[in-house]
Design a protein around this motif. Structure first.
Motif, PDB file in Angstrom:
ATOM      1  N   LEU A  38      76.351 -27.077 -43.679  1.00 48.59           N
ATOM      2  CA  LEU A  38      77.271 -27.952 -42.963  1.00 48.59           C
ATOM      3  C   LEU A  38      77.279 -29.340 -43.607  1.00 48.59           C
ATOM      4  O   LEU A  38      78.332 -29.946 -43.788  1.00 48.59           O
ATOM      5  N   ALA A  39      76.104 -29.824 -43.973  1.00 49.19           N
ATOM      6  CA  ALA A  39      76.005 -31.144 -44.607  1.00 49.19           C
ATOM      7  C   ALA A  39      76.783 -31.174 -45.922  1.00 49.19           C
ATOM      8  O   ALA A  39      77.483 -32.162 -46.215  1.00 49.19           O
ATOM      9  N   GLN A  40      76.679 -30.122 -46.710  1.00 49.08           N
ATOM     10  CA  GLN A  40      77.421 -30.059 -47.976  1.00 49.08           C
ATOM     11  C   GLN A  40      78.924 -30.070 -47.733  1.00 49.08           C
ATOM     12  O   GLN A  40      79.680 -30.735 -48.448  1.00 49.08           O
ATOM     13  N   MET A  41      79.353 -29.321 -46.721  1.00 50.09           N
ATOM     14  CA  MET A  41      80.782 -29.264 -46.421  1.00 50.09           C
ATOM     15  C   MET A  41      81.285 -30.629 -45.960  1.00 50.09           C
ATOM     16  O   MET A  41      82.342 -31.084 -46.384  1.00 50.09           O
ATOM     17  N   GLU A  42      80.513 -31.292 -45.107  1.00 47.13           N
ATOM     18  CA  GLU A  42      80.914 -32.613 -44.633  1.00 47.13           C
ATOM     19  C   GLU A  42      80.980 -33.606 -45.793  1.00 47.13           C
ATOM     20  O   GLU A  42      81.897 -34.430 -45.848  1.00 47.13           O
ATOM     21  N   THR A  43      80.030 -33.522 -46.713  1.00 47.32           N
ATOM     22  CA  THR A  43      80.034 -34.395 -47.890  1.00 47.32           C
ATOM     23  C   THR A  43      81.272 -34.137 -48.738  1.00 47.32           C
ATOM     24  O   THR A  43      81.924 -35.078 -49.202  1.00 47.32           O
ATOM     25  N   MET A  44      81.607 -32.868 -48.916  1.00 46.24           N
ATOM     26  CA  MET A  44      82.792 -32.515 -49.692  1.00 46.24           C
ATOM     27  C   MET A  44      84.047 -33.116 -49.066  1.00 46.24           C
ATOM     28  O   MET A  44      84.895 -33.681 -49.746  1.00 46.24           O
ATOM     29  N   PHE A  45      84.156 -33.015 -47.742  1.00 46.51           N
ATOM     30  CA  PHE A  45      85.312 -33.593 -47.054  1.00 46.51           C
ATOM     31  C   PHE A  45      85.375 -35.098 -47.268  1.00 46.51           C
ATOM     32  O   PHE A  45      86.435 -35.651 -47.558  1.00 46.51           O
ATOM     33  N   LYS A  46      84.242 -35.766 -47.113  1.00 46.03           N
ATOM     34  CA  LYS A  46      84.205 -37.221 -47.301  1.00 46.03           C
ATOM     35  C   LYS A  46      84.623 -37.597 -48.714  1.00 46.03           C
ATOM     36  O   LYS A  46      85.377 -38.554 -48.905  1.00 46.03           O
ATOM     37  N   GLU A  47      84.129 -36.852 -49.705  1.00 47.24           N
ATOM     38  CA  GLU A  47      84.482 -37.126 -51.099  1.00 47.24           C
ATOM     39  C   GLU A  47      85.965 -36.963 -51.356  1.00 47.24           C
ATOM     40  O   GLU A  47      86.545 -37.643 -52.199  1.00 47.24           O
ATOM     41  N   LYS A  48      86.598 -36.059 -50.607  1.00 47.40           N
ATOM     42  CA  LYS A  48      88.028 -35.813 -50.781  1.00 47.40           C
ATOM     43  C   LYS A  48      88.878 -36.680 -49.843  1.00 47.40           C
ATOM     44  O   LYS A  48      90.096 -36.542 -49.795  1.00 47.40           O
ATOM     45  N   GLY A  49      88.203 -37.541 -49.061  1.00 47.35           N
ATOM     46  CA  GLY A  49      88.926 -38.437 -48.166  1.00 47.35           C
ATOM     47  C   GLY A  49      89.469 -37.772 -46.925  1.00 47.35           C
ATOM     48  O   GLY A  49      90.428 -38.242 -46.324  1.00 47.35           O
ATOM     49  N   ILE A  50      88.846 -36.667 -46.536  1.00 48.64           N
ATOM     50  CA  ILE A  50      89.289 -35.926 -45.351  1.00 48.64           C
ATOM     51  C   ILE A  50      88.335 -36.221 -44.201  1.00 48.64           C
ATOM     52  O   ILE A  50      87.117 -36.090 -44.334  1.00 48.64           O
ATOM     53  N   ASN A  51      88.883 -36.608 -43.075  1.00 50.40           N
ATOM     54  CA  ASN A  51      88.084 -36.895 -41.894  1.00 50.40           C
ATOM     55  C   ASN A  51      87.653 -35.582 -41.231  1.00 50.40           C
ATOM     56  O   ASN A  51      88.509 -34.769 -40.862  1.00 50.40           O
ATOM     57  N   VAL A  52      86.355 -35.380 -41.093  1.00 52.92           N
ATOM     58  CA  VAL A  52      85.831 -34.150 -40.500  1.00 52.92           C
ATOM     59  C   VAL A  52      86.319 -33.988 -39.063  1.00 52.92           C
ATOM     60  O   VAL A  52      86.484 -32.869 -38.581  1.00 52.92           O
ATOM     61  N   ASN A  53      86.597 -35.088 -38.392  1.00 56.03           N
ATOM     62  CA  ASN A  53      87.078 -35.003 -37.007  1.00 56.03           C
ATOM     63  C   ASN A  53      88.423 -34.287 -36.918  1.00 56.03           C
ATOM     64  O   ASN A  53      88.735 -33.671 -35.900  1.00 56.03           O
ATOM     65  N   THR A  54      89.205 -34.345 -37.985  1.00 53.42           N
ATOM     66  CA  THR A  54      90.469 -33.621 -38.012  1.00 53.42           C
ATOM     67  C   THR A  54      90.208 -32.120 -37.919  1.00 53.42           C
ATOM     68  O   THR A  54      90.871 -31.410 -37.156  1.00 53.42           O
ATOM     69  N   LEU A  55      89.233 -31.650 -38.683  1.00 57.90           N
ATOM     70  CA  LEU A  55      88.863 -30.236 -38.635  1.00 57.90           C
ATOM     71  C   LEU A  55      88.280 -29.885 -37.265  1.00 57.90           C
ATOM     72  O   LEU A  55      88.603 -28.835 -36.704  1.00 57.90           O
ATOM     73  N   LYS A  56      87.452 -30.761 -36.719  1.00 57.34           N
ATOM     74  CA  LYS A  56      86.867 -30.511 -35.396  1.00 57.34           C
ATOM     75  C   LYS A  56      87.957 -30.391 -34.337  1.00 57.34           C
ATOM     76  O   LYS A  56      87.892 -29.515 -33.465  1.00 57.34           O
ATOM     77  N   ASP A  57      88.958 -31.255 -34.404  1.00 54.49           N
ATOM     78  CA  ASP A  57      90.061 -31.196 -33.437  1.00 54.49           C
ATOM     79  C   ASP A  57      90.821 -29.881 -33.561  1.00 54.49           C
ATOM     80  O   ASP A  57      91.201 -29.273 -32.562  1.00 54.49           O
ATOM     81  N   ARG A  58      91.037 -29.445 -34.793  1.00 50.73           N
ATOM     82  CA  ARG A  58      91.746 -28.179 -35.013  1.00 50.73           C
ATOM     83  C   ARG A  58      90.932 -27.007 -34.465  1.00 50.73           C
ATOM     84  O   ARG A  58      91.460 -26.111 -33.820  1.00 50.73           O
ATOM     85  N   ILE A  59      89.632 -27.020 -34.714  1.00 53.58           N
ATOM     86  CA  ILE A  59      88.753 -25.957 -34.213  1.00 53.58           C
ATOM     87  C   ILE A  59      88.743 -25.953 -32.692  1.00 53.58           C
ATOM     88  O   ILE A  59      88.817 -24.902 -32.059  1.00 53.58           O
ATOM     89  N   ARG A  60      88.658 -27.139 -32.101  1.00 47.74           N
ATOM     90  CA  ARG A  60      88.669 -27.248 -30.632  1.00 47.74           C
ATOM     91  C   ARG A  60      89.949 -26.611 -30.078  1.00 47.74           C
ATOM     92  O   ARG A  60      89.901 -25.834 -29.122  1.00 47.74           O
ATOM     93  N   ALA A  61      91.087 -26.915 -30.684  1.00 44.59           N
ATOM     94  CA  ALA A  61      92.362 -26.361 -30.228  1.00 44.59           C
ATOM     95  C   ALA A  61      92.390 -24.849 -30.389  1.00 44.59           C
ATOM     96  O   ALA A  61      92.845 -24.130 -29.485  1.00 44.59           O
ATOM     97  N   GLN A  62      91.885 -24.349 -31.507  1.00 48.72           N
ATOM     98  CA  GLN A  62      91.888 -22.901 -31.742  1.00 48.72           C
ATOM     99  C   GLN A  62      91.010 -22.167 -30.738  1.00 48.72           C
ATOM    100  O   GLN A  62      91.409 -21.128 -30.193  1.00 48.72           O
ATOM    101  N   ILE A  63      89.816 -22.688 -30.500  1.00 50.97           N
ATOM    102  CA  ILE A  63      88.909 -22.050 -29.542  1.00 50.97           C
ATOM    103  C   ILE A  63      89.504 -22.103 -28.140  1.00 50.97           C
ATOM    104  O   ILE A  63      89.510 -21.107 -27.410  1.00 50.97           O
ATOM    105  N   ALA A  64      90.015 -23.271 -27.771  1.00 47.89           N
ATOM    106  CA  ALA A  64      90.596 -23.436 -26.437  1.00 47.89           C
ATOM    107  C   ALA A  64      91.773 -22.492 -26.234  1.00 47.89           C
ATOM    108  O   ALA A  64      91.897 -21.848 -25.188  1.00 47.89           O
ATOM    109  N   TRP A  65      92.625 -22.378 -27.243  1.00 49.69           N
ATOM    110  CA  TRP A  65      93.795 -21.504 -27.136  1.00 49.69           C
ATOM    111  C   TRP A  65      93.380 -20.045 -27.027  1.00 49.69           C
ATOM    112  O   TRP A  65      93.916 -19.302 -26.204  1.00 49.69           O
ATOM    113  N   ALA A  66      92.421 -19.635 -27.853  1.00 51.34           N
ATOM    114  CA  ALA A  66      91.954 -18.242 -27.805  1.00 51.34           C
ATOM    115  C   ALA A  66      91.394 -17.919 -26.424  1.00 51.34           C
ATOM    116  O   ALA A  66      91.672 -16.851 -25.860  1.00 51.34           O
ATOM    117  N   ARG A  67      90.622 -18.826 -25.865  1.00 53.80           N
ATOM    118  CA  ARG A  67      90.053 -18.599 -24.525  1.00 53.80           C
ATOM    119  C   ARG A  67      91.139 -18.600 -23.456  1.00 53.80           C
ATOM    120  O   ARG A  67      91.080 -17.818 -22.502  1.00 53.80           O
TER     121      ARG A  67
END
Length: 91
Positions: free
Chosen positions: A46-75
């Motif tokens: 997870l730490a490596q993935m978060e570092t990769m996102f930061k290096e590419k200028g991608i906010n990890v919270n964007t991915l977290k929000d998408r995951i939250r929506a996907q889980i919530a919708w599936a449920r």
């Protein structure tokens, strides 16, 4: 691409609103577990993935929000229609 991104964000908002109306809750632990699985599928920690996102200028919270929506919708769908749809092992 801009229109696709907008549509995706709108869909996520609608999914989260529907989940909220159905009182579907997604715990932070559920999101963390999903993130760990994504990292593992990509042969990273997870730490490596978060570092990769930061290096590419991608906010990890964007991915977290998408995951939250996907889980919530599936449920939400499972709660709303789970009793109506039966899928056998063969299917």
């Amino acid at each position: 691409v801009e229109q696709q991104v907008k549509k995706s964000l709108i869909d996520e908002k609608i999914q989260l609103q529907a989940a909220k109306l159905q009182k579907v809750f997604v715990a932070e632990a559920d999101i963390l577990e999903a993130l760990k699985n994504i990292a593992k599928d990509n042969k990273m920690t997870l730490a490596q993935m978060e570092t990769m996102f930061k290096e590419k200028g991608i906010n990890v919270n964007t991915l977290k929000d998408r995951i939250r929506a996907q889980i919530a919708w599936a449920r939400t769908i499972r709660e709303a229609f789970g009793a109506l749809v039966q899928v056998s092992e063969v299917e």
